[in-house]
Design a protein around this motif. Structure first.
Motif, PDB file in Angstrom:
ATOM      1  N   LEU A  50       0.768  -1.445  -0.133  1.00  0.00           N
ATOM      2  CA  LEU A  50      -0.017   0.064  -0.124  1.00  0.00           C
ATOM      3  C   LEU A  50       0.857   1.413  -0.032  1.00  0.00           C
ATOM      4  O   LEU A  50       2.006   1.297   0.462  1.00  0.00           O
ATOM      5  CB  LEU A  50      -0.995  -0.046   1.130  1.00  0.00           C
ATOM      6  N   GLU A  51       0.479   2.310  -0.739  1.00  0.00           N
ATOM      7  CA  GLU A  51       1.077   3.431  -0.874  1.00  0.00           C
ATOM      8  C   GLU A  51       0.639   4.681   0.169  1.00  0.00           C
ATOM      9  O   GLU A  51      -0.236   4.930   0.343  1.00  0.00           O
ATOM     10  CB  GLU A  51       0.938   3.921  -2.124  1.00  0.00           C
ATOM     11  N   LEU A  52       1.666   4.994   0.917  1.00  0.00           N
ATOM     12  CA  LEU A  52       1.278   6.147   1.943  1.00  0.00           C
ATOM     13  C   LEU A  52       1.234   7.373   1.379  1.00  0.00           C
ATOM     14  O   LEU A  52       2.025   7.867   0.411  1.00  0.00           O
ATOM     15  CB  LEU A  52       2.396   6.136   3.025  1.00  0.00           C
ATOM     16  N   TYR A  53       0.351   8.326   1.777  1.00  0.00           N
ATOM     17  CA  TYR A  53       0.224   9.597   1.130  1.00  0.00           C
ATOM     18  C   TYR A  53       0.520  10.410   2.195  1.00  0.00           C
ATOM     19  O   TYR A  53       1.560  11.339   1.949  1.00  0.00           O
ATOM     20  CB  TYR A  53      -1.347   9.867   0.870  1.00  0.00           C
ATOM     21  N   GLN A  54       0.036  10.382   3.244  1.00  0.00           N
ATOM     22  CA  GLN A  54       0.574  11.358   4.554  1.00  0.00           C
ATOM     23  C   GLN A  54       0.593  10.781   5.864  1.00  0.00           C
ATOM     24  O   GLN A  54      -0.584   9.874   6.080  1.00  0.00           O
ATOM     25  CB  GLN A  54      -0.394  12.681   4.430  1.00  0.00           C
ATOM     26  N   ALA A 109     -10.788  -3.018  12.824  1.00  0.00           N
ATOM     27  CA  ALA A 109     -10.958  -4.280  13.142  1.00  0.00           C
ATOM     28  C   ALA A 109     -10.284  -5.457  12.681  1.00  0.00           C
ATOM     29  O   ALA A 109      -9.940  -6.279  12.981  1.00  0.00           O
ATOM     30  CB  ALA A 109     -12.491  -4.656  13.003  1.00  0.00           C
ATOM     31  N   THR A 110      -9.378  -4.904  11.354  1.00  0.00           N
ATOM     32  CA  THR A 110      -8.750  -5.897  10.649  1.00  0.00           C
ATOM     33  C   THR A 110      -7.329  -6.232  11.300  1.00  0.00           C
ATOM     34  O   THR A 110      -6.822  -6.980  10.815  1.00  0.00           O
ATOM     35  CB  THR A 110      -8.478  -5.551   9.098  1.00  0.00           C
ATOM     36  N   MET A 111      -6.789  -5.164  11.945  1.00  0.00           N
ATOM     37  CA  MET A 111      -5.576  -5.246  12.539  1.00  0.00           C
ATOM     38  C   MET A 111      -4.466  -5.531  11.419  1.00  0.00           C
ATOM     39  O   MET A 111      -3.574  -6.299  11.634  1.00  0.00           O
ATOM     40  CB  MET A 111      -5.390  -6.377  13.433  1.00  0.00           C
ATOM     41  N   GLY A 112      -4.565  -4.979  10.244  1.00  0.00           N
ATOM     42  CA  GLY A 112      -3.555  -5.191   9.179  1.00  0.00           C
ATOM     43  C   GLY A 112      -3.783  -6.230   8.121  1.00  0.00           C
ATOM     44  O   GLY A 112      -3.092  -6.356   7.173  1.00  0.00           O
ATOM     45  N   SER A 113      -4.785  -7.172   8.488  1.00  0.00           N
ATOM     46  CA  SER A 113      -5.061  -8.238   7.579  1.00  0.00           C
ATOM     47  C   SER A 113      -5.555  -7.766   6.173  1.00  0.00           C
ATOM     48  O   SER A 113      -5.423  -8.433   5.191  1.00  0.00           O
ATOM     49  CB  SER A 113      -6.296  -9.242   8.017  1.00  0.00           C
ATOM     50  N   ILE A 114      -6.073  -6.424   6.241  1.00  0.00           N
ATOM     51  CA  ILE A 114      -6.432  -5.840   4.932  1.00  0.00           C
ATOM     52  C   ILE A 114      -5.268  -5.924   3.707  1.00  0.00           C
ATOM     53  O   ILE A 114      -5.604  -5.989   2.732  1.00  0.00           O
ATOM     54  CB  ILE A 114      -6.859  -4.391   5.261  1.00  0.00           C
ATOM     55  N   THR A 115      -4.282  -5.811   4.266  1.00  0.00           N
ATOM     56  CA  THR A 115      -2.919  -5.828   3.311  1.00  0.00           C
ATOM     57  C   THR A 115      -2.863  -7.446   2.779  1.00  0.00           C
ATOM     58  O   THR A 115      -2.119  -7.620   1.885  1.00  0.00           O
ATOM     59  CB  THR A 115      -1.806  -5.723   3.998  1.00  0.00           C
ATOM     60  N   ARG A 116      -3.358  -8.299   3.170  1.00  0.00           N
ATOM     61  CA  ARG A 116      -3.206  -9.595   2.924  1.00  0.00           C
ATOM     62  C   ARG A 116      -4.492 -10.521   2.100  1.00  0.00           C
ATOM     63  O   ARG A 116      -4.284 -11.447   1.733  1.00  0.00           O
ATOM     64  CB  ARG A 116      -2.474 -10.648   3.897  1.00  0.00           C
TER      65      ARG A 116
END
Lengths: 239, 239
Positions: A41-45, A141-148
């Protein structure tokens, strides 16, 4: 230091229409932000009370009082980041796919994304009326799982009709899941919190499964959709 | 018509110390109130926008605006009732007992009570630092299951030490639950959201079990305590 236009942008992202318009979503908390920074994922700010060090060009150091102004949480957690909403990925439909028919509660969707991650489900497909996965409460609620987990929004009936693999659906009156033969490849459809799976989707389901109730006759009439998903994913994967 | 002292009493019941002092808890929503009226619990007062008919001596008809003043919900639901907190019941310890070691989130406790009801678990025992089951958010999440599950608060270490039945505990590194022999009678201990099962309680556990992770190495590091309870109860009961 926060500008008025930054505050306006961030608080607008609570609403889906502004997320779509600007193309950003909000992530809060050091741990989840760190996990997302470590992903594609790309950080914007990044708005933070303590410097992350290596993100200086995108980093804005703010005070705790400023964080309170922009945070969606009752107890803000040191940092808030805007990431770019990624382009939808192609659905691989390998192994088990989970499909949601109008799940509305952000906490439930977040928990289901986390369950998909745990059980190695790569694709989560959602009807267009399912709550947006970039809703801040879902992200929390996903605790980072959204990236996988690859979450797609589509015309669910159409998607299911095209599948050649079996399509399972969770119903109150289905076959006892403990006695069902569950394949390695298939789609598992879970329904809306109040109404279950809609009639249109029911028509494209090839096998109805159900979690038996062990309590007495008066017992609770249904399981929450996230806990039912947990039990069914466990059944598909345990064998 | 609501009096000032009624408003003060009801809003105070959000806090445990006032629930203990007055001996009442709050229930909202027609469906859950109806379920509780149908149970052994004793109604103290019913504040409602539409008459229930047969509860006239305990019923106070109020306006939607008045309900908004006393409701704990963002979207108040037609009625709010005060029930008397029942006397603790004796723990039967028949079949499977679930024990919670400092579960703090009201939504998690509510979901676990509902799961106990579904899976026919009669007794839920909680460490003294577990969130109070008469917390309005817990009651809301239980959907009436609170009337069918006996929730006790006690010195958990002491309770577990006295058991002659096996005491299972959910750990990240336990025996694969899918390969464990699970008896019909036993205690299943679930830990705190952030810290898991405490060391003191770990010492009195006879068998550690764990839900295998199927995602890749980067996958989510733990399951939510309510979803883990769902999967473990399903495993105990399916055989």
């Amino acid at each position: 230091m926060l500008s008025k236009s930054q505050i306006k942008l961030i608080t607008s992202l609570k609403q889906k229409k502004y997320r779509l318009q600007h193309g950003f979503f909000v992530v809060e908390g050091l741990k989840t932000i760190a996990e997302l920074l470590d992903s594609e994922l790309e950080l914007y700010q990044l708005f933070t009370t303590e410097s992350f060090g290596d993100k200086s060009e995108k980093e804005v150091i703010i005070t705790a009082a400023e964080l309170k102004k922009i945070s969606f949480l009752t107890t803000p957690n040191k940092a808030l980041a805007l990431f770019r909403i990624p382009e939808p990925k192609i659905i691989q439909a390998e192994g088990l796919v989970v499909a949601l028919d109008d799940v509305r509660d952000p906490g439930n969707l977040g928990t289901i994304i986390r369950l998909c991650d745990w059980f190695g489900v790569k694709d989560l497909v959602c009807s267009k009326n399912t709550v947006d996965c970039f809703n801040p409460k879902v992200i929390q609620a996903t605790m980072g799982s959204i990236t996988r987990v690859n979450v797609s929004y589509l015309e669910l009936e159409n998607f299911l009709q095209k599948q050649t693999i079996p399509v399972f659906g969770a119903f109150m009156e289905g076959e006892n899941v403990y006695r069902s033969a569950l394949p390695k490849q298939g789609v598992l459809v879970m329904g809306n919190e109040a109404n279950g799976i809609s009639e249109i989707i029911e028509n494209v389901i090839t096998q109805k499964v159900s979690i038996p109730r062990f309590g007495d006759l008066q017992a609770t009439e249904s399981l929450n959709v996230a806990t039912a998903t947990a039990i069914l994913l466990s059944e598909f994967k345990r064998s």
